[in-house]
Design a protein around this motif. Structure first.
Motif, PDB file in Angstrom:
ATOM      1  N   PHE A  32       2.193 -49.970 -27.596  1.00 45.14           N
ATOM      2  CA  PHE A  32       3.485 -50.002 -27.221  1.00 45.14           C
ATOM      3  C   PHE A  32       4.034 -50.674 -28.168  1.00 45.14           C
ATOM      4  CE2 PHE A  32       7.164 -52.159 -26.004  1.00 45.14           C
ATOM      5  CZ  PHE A  32       7.742 -51.784 -25.417  1.00 45.14           C
ATOM      6  N   SER A  33       3.516 -51.504 -28.906  1.00 43.58           N
ATOM      7  CA  SER A  33       3.980 -51.633 -30.369  1.00 43.58           C
ATOM      8  C   SER A  33       3.984 -50.974 -31.670  1.00 43.58           C
ATOM      9  CB  SER A  33       3.924 -53.762 -30.592  1.00 43.58           C
ATOM     10  OG  SER A  33       2.467 -53.277 -31.578  1.00 43.58           O
ATOM     11  N   ILE A  34       2.395 -50.305 -31.612  1.00 46.80           N
ATOM     12  CA  ILE A  34       2.811 -49.277 -32.857  1.00 46.80           C
ATOM     13  C   ILE A  34       3.575 -47.877 -32.281  1.00 46.80           C
ATOM     14  CG2 ILE A  34       1.438 -48.100 -33.526  1.00 46.80           C
ATOM     15  CD1 ILE A  34      -1.143 -49.665 -33.246  1.00 46.80           C
ATOM     16  N   MET A  35       3.117 -47.669 -31.220  1.00 40.26           N
ATOM     17  CA  MET A  35       4.409 -46.502 -31.027  1.00 40.26           C
ATOM     18  C   MET A  35       5.968 -46.647 -30.715  1.00 40.26           C
ATOM     19  SD  MET A  35       3.152 -44.330 -30.655  1.00 40.26           S
ATOM     20  CE  MET A  35       2.505 -44.708 -31.964  1.00 40.26           C
ATOM     21  N   CYS A  36       6.266 -47.930 -30.907  1.00 36.75           N
ATOM     22  CA  CYS A  36       7.443 -48.881 -30.699  1.00 36.75           C
ATOM     23  C   CYS A  36       8.263 -48.885 -32.819  1.00 36.75           C
ATOM     24  CB  CYS A  36       8.489 -49.977 -30.251  1.00 36.75           C
ATOM     25  SG  CYS A  36       8.135 -49.682 -28.610  1.00 36.75           S
ATOM     26  N   ALA A  37       7.233 -49.074 -33.663  1.00 40.18           N
ATOM     27  CA  ALA A  37       7.517 -49.168 -34.527  1.00 40.18           C
ATOM     28  C   ALA A  37       7.541 -47.902 -35.134  1.00 40.18           C
ATOM     29  CB  ALA A  37       6.296 -50.200 -34.935  1.00 40.18           C
ATOM     30  N   THR A  38       6.718 -46.884 -34.610  1.00 39.63           N
ATOM     31  CA  THR A  38       7.031 -45.881 -34.784  1.00 39.63           C
ATOM     32  C   THR A  38       8.607 -44.666 -35.229  1.00 39.63           C
ATOM     33  OG1 THR A  38       4.520 -45.188 -34.587  1.00 39.63           O
ATOM     34  CG2 THR A  38       6.630 -43.258 -34.994  1.00 39.63           C
ATOM     35  N   VAL A  39       9.169 -45.790 -33.801  1.00 32.53           N
ATOM     36  CA  VAL A  39      10.152 -44.920 -33.319  1.00 32.53           C
ATOM     37  C   VAL A  39      10.940 -45.354 -34.097  1.00 32.53           C
ATOM     38  CG1 VAL A  39      11.911 -44.388 -31.387  1.00 32.53           C
ATOM     39  CG2 VAL A  39       9.611 -44.402 -31.044  1.00 32.53           C
ATOM     40  N   PHE A  40      11.222 -46.539 -34.373  1.00 26.44           N
ATOM     41  CA  PHE A  40      12.357 -47.257 -35.155  1.00 26.44           C
ATOM     42  C   PHE A  40      11.797 -46.970 -36.529  1.00 26.44           C
ATOM     43  CE2 PHE A  40      14.155 -51.074 -37.051  1.00 26.44           C
ATOM     44  CZ  PHE A  40      15.311 -52.108 -36.124  1.00 26.44           C
ATOM     45  N   GLY A  41      10.902 -46.469 -36.754  1.00 24.47           N
ATOM     46  CA  GLY A  41      10.402 -46.529 -38.133  1.00 24.47           C
ATOM     47  C   GLY A  41      11.469 -45.344 -38.995  1.00 24.47           C
ATOM     48  N   GLY A  42      10.870 -44.186 -37.830  1.00 22.26           N
ATOM     49  CA  GLY A  42      11.133 -43.352 -38.302  1.00 22.26           C
ATOM     50  C   GLY A  42      13.143 -42.992 -38.120  1.00 22.26           C
TER      51      GLY A  42
END
Length: 106
Positions: A38-48
């Motif tokens: 969950f945290s890695i995927m949220c960071a991917t979206v937020f970073g994008g």
């Protein structure tokens, strides 16, 4: 700091503070959620989203919401190195949830 009481008061499903590298700093998430994924995927979206804003020469986004059928994920910065990811029921207003959450963090 996230507490069970804040989650209950705001009617959230869960909440977590995530570093931009995907590391979870703190959080209360449902037992069925893999916190690391969950945290890695949220960071991917937020970073994008942050990268897209950089390309537009805009400052970082102040609110990202992923609207779903069963719940929403509301993300917003907590500072230059991390951001909050809140999971809310679909009937909750994302901006209101953000404001109420930040008020309780004071």
């Amino acid at each position: 700091m996230i507490t069970d009481q804040i989650i209950k008061d705001l009617g959230l499903i869960g909440a977590s503070l995530i570093r931009r590298d995907g590391t979870i700093e703190e959080g209360i998430l449902p037992d069925y959620v893999d916190k690391e994924t969950f945290s890695i995927m949220c960071a991917t979206v937020f970073g994008g989203a942050s990268t897209a804003y950089d390309e537009l020469h805009f400052k970082d986004p102040h609110l990202l919401t992923i609207f779903g059928v069963e719940g929403n994920i509301i993300m917003f910065p907590n500072g230059p190195r991390n951001f909050w990811a809140l999971i809310s029921p679909v009937e909750k207003d994302p901006l209101k949830i953000k404001d109420e959450f930040l008020e309780k963090q004071k």
